[in-house]
Motif scaffolding. Structure first.
Motif, mmCIF file in Angstrom:
data_model
loop_
_atom_site.group_PDB
_atom_site.id
_atom_site.type_symbol
_atom_site.label_atom_id
_atom_site.label_comp_id
_atom_site.label_asym_id
_atom_site.label_seq_id
_atom_site.Cartn_x
_atom_site.Cartn_y
_atom_site.Cartn_z
ATOM 1 N N TYR A 1 61.049 37.689 114.177
ATOM 2 C CA TYR A 1 59.771 38.251 113.734
ATOM 3 C C TYR A 1 58.919 37.234 112.994
ATOM 4 O O TYR A 1 57.697 37.386 112.909
ATOM 5 N N ARG B 1 58.774 34.116 114.130
ATOM 6 C CA ARG B 1 58.165 33.480 115.292
ATOM 7 C C ARG B 1 56.997 34.335 115.793
ATOM 8 O O ARG B 1 55.933 33.818 116.135
ATOM 9 N N THR B 2 57.193 35.663 115.794
ATOM 10 C CA THR B 2 56.110 36.566 116.197
ATOM 11 C C THR B 2 54.902 36.396 115.279
ATOM 12 O O THR B 2 53.764 36.306 115.745
ATOM 13 N N ARG C 1 54.028 33.836 113.598
ATOM 14 C CA ARG C 1 53.336 32.572 113.893
ATOM 15 C C ARG C 1 52.594 32.668 115.215
ATOM 16 O O ARG C 1 51.498 32.127 115.360
ATOM 17 N N LEU D 1 49.029 33.830 112.345
ATOM 18 C CA LEU D 1 48.945 34.023 110.886
ATOM 19 C C LEU D 1 49.069 32.678 110.190
ATOM 20 O O LEU D 1 49.763 31.776 110.651
ATOM 21 N N ARG D 2 48.400 32.565 109.037
ATOM 22 C CA ARG D 2 48.448 31.311 108.294
ATOM 23 C C ARG D 2 49.827 31.149 107.643
ATOM 24 O O ARG D 2 50.481 32.143 107.323
ATOM 25 N N PHE E 1 54.855 34.417 102.611
ATOM 26 C CA PHE E 1 54.925 35.393 101.527
ATOM 27 C C PHE E 1 54.922 36.831 102.020
ATOM 28 O O PHE E 1 55.611 37.676 101.461
ATOM 29 N N LYS E 2 54.150 37.112 103.076
ATOM 30 C CA LYS E 2 54.139 38.493 103.538
ATOM 31 C C LYS E 2 55.370 38.803 104.391
ATOM 32 O O LYS E 2 56.069 39.777 104.161
ATOM 33 N N HIS E 3 55.631 37.946 105.380
ATOM 34 C CA HIS E 3 56.652 38.308 106.362
ATOM 35 C C HIS E 3 58.052 37.850 105.987
ATOM 36 O O HIS E 3 59.031 38.523 106.292
ATOM 37 N N ARG F 1 59.578 38.999 101.583
ATOM 38 C CA ARG F 1 59.943 40.396 101.351
ATOM 39 C C ARG F 1 61.328 40.714 101.925
ATOM 40 O O ARG F 1 62.127 41.401 101.294
ATOM 41 N N ASN F 2 61.585 40.189 103.126
ATOM 42 C CA ASN F 2 62.890 40.433 103.730
ATOM 43 C C ASN F 2 63.989 39.621 103.057
ATOM 44 O O ASN F 2 65.131 40.061 102.971
ATOM 45 N N LEU G 1 61.390 48.076 99.224
ATOM 46 C CA LEU G 1 61.217 46.870 100.029
ATOM 47 C C LEU G 1 61.596 47.088 101.487
ATOM 48 O O LEU G 1 60.974 46.557 102.388
#
Lengths: 322, 305
Positions: free
Chosen positions: B203, B205-206, B208, B212-213, B219-221, B224-225, B298
């Protein structure tokens, strides 16, 4: 008309402890707007790395080189990471093999769809949401609006792949690269997803590069087929011609491996290509298929062979064709 | 989320009840309290008198029920050593330990998570190696010894910070650092390995492939995980820190719960020991419960079954 995508002498090299792995070795590709190109070959022949190289999504240790690499008339070799990121998702999109793991488990489907539009366009949340619902509907997901609040783990594999397709379409790209999009799905779902992909491609006149090792799929959707072996193109032809008159022994072998309804008799043995794809590490010379080829001759080990045009649209890399 | 939280809260309550059982019976089974209270060389009549006076002659179950009934209302009896209510002393000392623990966890998390993320972004770089070295040293060094080194350098040689007591906020700096360094390495290494795993996932890779920057991807993707397992570990580490604070408070002469526990054990002050053990266990249970809630927030797979 200039092709949508043009690659000449595309190479991907990956350093390994055993030496340089030449994963993609000088590939030429050309794709027109609205055309479907199928990349075919066994696992490990460089199909996926070719796709990642076109998207500039290669692993960090891999090196990409090309004599020409153009997308919509623009030279991608000079494009930095920032410029590529602007193109990805906006004008070129990719669909991956594993729908189960390709969506982020921590965010809703809606969030992941909407962020594509929010990243590339000056769109509000509401506009992005509207577009997401429209596309979910388009890819055949029922109750689209209520799906936005769901998380990936609440959807089946087929639904997740539909979401991935909708995600790829968010900005209306000109090119979609689909890397074995149906391999991880049930057979009944596979057909639906392919059909969907093909009809969307026609509707939006997108270029489609479909990577697969399933020749049954190729016969149904491709305009043009490029067969890869050990990082090279061994044969490339319009789909009807390739199936009617395959010239490379590897292509012939692949075609003998699939049963044809009505022609293959019960109990009849299907074809098998003995051996495995070699790992292209170090300096390579001659035809890489010669060790598995039933027509192999001494001169197969000689440097070359080059891709020969046997007909205007049909290229073959084999000494037998020269 | 509400159903999930309710389930977790019920579980926490059950654990708390079990802990209170263990806390009561372990003290009663480990020694004859009447004998210990009477002191050495006491006459048999005196011991008997104490036994009757405090009700130690009744069945343990009855005593437990009575003790728990009063404990729930915050009454842990009188301290045998201080001769005043246990609860009063505990409430006096709790803020010191809470301040120390709070600072320590802030330092530990503020240091280990950014360091773990940076190390994962550039694996095998000099930064990664430096972080690893710091972590290994931190895990290998006993905290009391590190505390002494801190005192020597910043307290004695440089004279920047006080080394004993809990009068000002400055008094908490060195003990909090000593305690944080005890907890940080494990959190940092888990952040690093979690982040490395997530960064290699499909995800990401998805993300990118969507264009997305890099910062949004990270930080977002990814983060969190990656922090989901870290949250659970941080709660456990914080619990260990409460145990570690016994040592650190003693070294820095901070008048907190840890120091009090040490005193109580030294003086056979059973009501006090029971109260402190129960309180620390309860803090631990609350932390774990909060970690469960944070993880539910989360990770939707935990929240929505």
């Amino acid at each position: 008309m200039a092709p949508l995508l043009l690659a000449e002498d595309l190479r991907v090299d990956i350093p390994t402890p055993l030496g340089m792995l030449h994963a993609v070795r000088g590939i030429d590709l050309a794709l027109a707007q609205g055309e479907t190109l199928c990349l075919v070959g066994e696992s490990g022949c460089g199909k996926s790395l070719t796709a990642l190289a076109l998207m500039a999504l290669l692993p960090t240790n891999a090196r990409r080189a090309a004599r020409r690499l153009e997308f919509g008339g623009r030279d991608l070799r000079a494009a930095g990471e920032r410029a590529m990121a602007d193109l990805r998702g906006e004008r070129m999109a990719m669909i991956f093999q594993e729908p189960m793991t390709s969506l982020n488990p921590a965010y809703t489907v809606g969030d992941q769809l909407e962020e594509v539009l929010l990243r590339h366009r000056k769109a509000s949340r509401a506009q992005a949401r509207e577009r997401a619902v429209l596309l979910l509907d388009k890819v055949g997901i029922t109750a689209a609006a209520s799906r936005l609040a769901q998380y990936p783990h609440q959807l089946s594999g087929g639904l997740r792949q539909r979401v991935m397709i909708a995600m790829a379409l968010m900005c209306g790209p000109q090119l979609i690269i689909a890397d074995e999009p149906t391999t991880a799905l049930d057979v009944t779902i596979q057909a639906q997803i392919l059909h969907l992909l093909k009809s969307l491609q026609r509707e939006f006149r997108m270029g489609l590069i479909l990577i697969t090792h399933d020749l049954g799929i190729v016969a149904r959707v491709a305009d043009r087929v490029t067969v890869m072996y050990a990082g090279e193109i061994v044969e490339s032809a319009p789909v009807a011609e390739l199936f009617a008159a395959p010239r490379h022994p590897y292509t012939q072998g692949l075609l003998r491996c699939i049963p044809v309804p009505g022609r293959t008799r019960p109990e009849e043995k299907l074809g098998v290509i003995p051996g495995l794809v070699p790992t292209p590490i170090g300096e390579l010379s001659g035809c890489q298929f010669r060790n598995r080829c039933e027509h192999a001759r001494p001169d197969c080990a000689a440097p070359g062979p080059s891709l020969v045009r046997v007909r205007p649209q049909h290229g073959v890399r084999c000494v037998l064709a020269q | 989320m509400l159903a999930y939280a309710a389930k977790r809260a019920l579980l926490a309550a059950l654990v708390a009840l079990t802990v209170s059982l263990a806390c009561f019976f372990l003290v009663h089974l480990s020694t004859d309290i009447a004998v210990a209270m009477a002191g050495e060389g006491a006459r048999a009549e005196d011991i008997d008198f104490i036994r009757k006076q405090y009700g130690f002659d009744r069945p343990l179950g009855v005593q437990y029920a009575e003790w728990l009934g009063r404990a729930v209302r915050g009454d842990f009896g009188d301290s045998l050593y201080f001769r005043i209510p246990v609860a009063k002393i505990v409430w006096q000392r709790l803020p010191v330990t809470a301040t120390l623990g709070g600072y320590a966890i802030l330092i530990a998390l503020g240091l280990s998570i950014p360091l773990g993320v940076l190390a994962a972004m550039r694996p095998n770089s000099w930064l990664d190696r430096l972080a690893l070295a710091i972590a290994v040293v931190g895990q290998a060094m006993p905290s009391f010894w590190f505390a002494l080194l801190l005192m020597l350098l910043f307290g004695v040689t440089l004279g920047w910070l006080p080394i004993s007591g809990s009068d000002t906020q400055a008094h908490f700096v060195l003990p909090a650092i000593a305690l944080a360094y005890y907890a940080a390495p494990a959190i940092m290494r888990l952040t690093r390995s979690g982040m490395l795993e997530v960064l290699g996932s499909d995800y990401i890779r998805t993300a990118r492939a969507k264009g997305l920057r890099p910062m949004a991807v990270l930080f977002k993707h990814a983060l969190r995980n990656a922090v989901i397992p870290v949250v659970a570990l941080a709660a456990v580490q914080l619990g260990f820190m409460l145990g570690g604070s016994v040592v650190i408070e003693t070294v820095f002469a901070l008048n907190g719960l840890g120091y009090l526990a040490w005193e109580a054990i030294l003086h056979n002050d059973f009501p006090m020991v029971q109260a402190i053990v129960l309180l620390i266990a309860l803090i631990y249970i609350v932390l774990t419960f909060l970690a469960d809630l944070a993880n539910g927030w989360l990770d939707p797979r935990i929240r929505i079954a």
